[in-house]
Design a protein around this motif. Structure first.
Motif, PDB file in Angstrom:
ATOM      1  N   ALA A 197      44.148  -7.621   9.808  1.00  0.00           N
ATOM      2  CA  ALA A 197      44.439  -6.215   9.516  1.00  0.00           C
ATOM      3  C   ALA A 197      44.823  -6.008   8.053  1.00  0.00           C
ATOM      4  CB  ALA A 197      45.570  -5.723  10.417  1.00  0.00           C
ATOM      5  N   ASN A 215      49.101  -7.814  14.049  1.00  0.00           N
ATOM      6  CA  ASN A 215      47.686  -8.146  14.209  1.00  0.00           C
ATOM      7  C   ASN A 215      47.195  -9.275  13.319  1.00  0.00           C
ATOM      8  OD1 ASN A 215      46.787  -5.792  16.061  1.00  0.00           O
ATOM      9  ND2 ASN A 215      47.881  -4.752  14.418  1.00  0.00           N
ATOM     10  N   SER A 241      52.761 -13.946  17.425  1.00  0.00           N
ATOM     11  CA  SER A 241      51.939 -13.620  16.267  1.00  0.00           C
ATOM     12  C   SER A 241      52.580 -14.038  14.946  1.00  0.00           C
ATOM     13  CB  SER A 241      51.666 -12.121  16.202  1.00  0.00           C
ATOM     14  OG  SER A 241      51.050 -11.680  17.395  1.00  0.00           O
TER      15      SER A 241
END
Length: 272
Positions: free
Chosen positions: A178, A174, A266
């Protein structure tokens, strides 16, 4: 037989290279070193004086003989173990270097082992002076616990690594949005781990939840040892069994989140 065959495909020189990287980062910043020493010292002084006051004014705590100070030190092992793991991991996120590491020959297991070793190094820097302060100021010899201390330490450090691996996976997937979970998750477990009070204080239904957490067994074991002078081997074995499950599960979750991060890109876009 090659080195990789002996170690099952894990290359110690790659793990050592990562440990050296984090060690040099730590030594290059005096605020990092100061923080490792400051917070444990502040905690032991604050709670130590509270323990002294309670011992002087309440018969039970006079008999309890250092349960508060012992609980503070054990809690710091749990919390600092996880934080030391996670901070070293976040160094890579802040430097936008995680994608480079994952494209190198470095394997995820080697990366995690390096983080575990750095967790122990950071922990030692903070906790050893803390225990010496407890001995000097409050005459509480943490090492006087003896061999049970090994069981307490191992169970707490395995829990801290499990939590560290899990939250690292969440941040990998994330991004730094996060990051806050790194600092907050362990504190969310704090009331249920029964650090400063026995499990029986909790509502009956909540006691079942508390007994699913390995630290609960450790702190109950610590109180049994310091108050009743009994080492609860059964508690330590049960905690170790739960830790084994948590450790394997956290590693599996980390690998799953890492694969997901690779699919979604990511690792390169690791910002907010």
């Amino acid at each position: 037989m090659s080195e990789l065959a002996i170690t099952g495909g894990i290359a110690p020189h790659r793990i050592n290279a990562m440990i050296l990287r984090y060690w040099y980062l730590l030594l290059s910043s005096w605020p990092r070193l100061l923080e490792l020493l400051y917070w444990p010292a502040l905690q032991i002084v604050t709670w130590g004086f509270l323990q002294t006051y309670i011992a002087q004014n309440a018969g039970f705590f006079a008999r309890a003989g250092g349960t508060l100070i012992g609980a503070v030190i054990l809690w710091d092992i749990l919390f600092r173990g996880q934080l030391g793991f996670s901070i070293s991991f976040l160094e890579e996120m802040w430097a936008r270097n995680l994608g480079n590491l994952m494209m190198s020959p470095l394997k995820p297991i080697e990366f995690l082992i390096a983080l575990m070793v750095m967790s122990l190094i950071r922990l030692a820097i903070g906790v050893i002076p803390m225990t010496l302060l407890a001995l000097f100021l409050f005459h509480f010899n943490f090492y006087g616990i003896g061999l049970p201390l090994i069981a307490f330490f191992c169970n707490l450090i395995f829990t801290s690594w499990s939590v560290g691996i899990f939250v690292s996976g969440l941040v990998v997937r994330n991004g730094l949005g996060a990051e806050s979970i790194v600092w907050t998750l362990m504190f969310a477990l704090m009331p249920l781990a029964c650090i400063y009070y026995p499990v029986t204080v909790l509502p009956h239904w909540l006691q079942y939840v508390a007994w699913t957490l390995p630290p609960t067994y450790v702190f109950e074991g610590m109180r049994a040892l310091l108050i009743d002078h009994v080492f609860r081997t059964d508690l330590m074995i049960e905690a170790l069994a739960i830790n084994a499950v948590l450790f394997i599960a956290s590693f599996a979750v980390f690998l799953a989140l890492l694969r997901s991060a690779r699919r979604h890109g990511s690792l390169i876009q690791s910002g907010e």
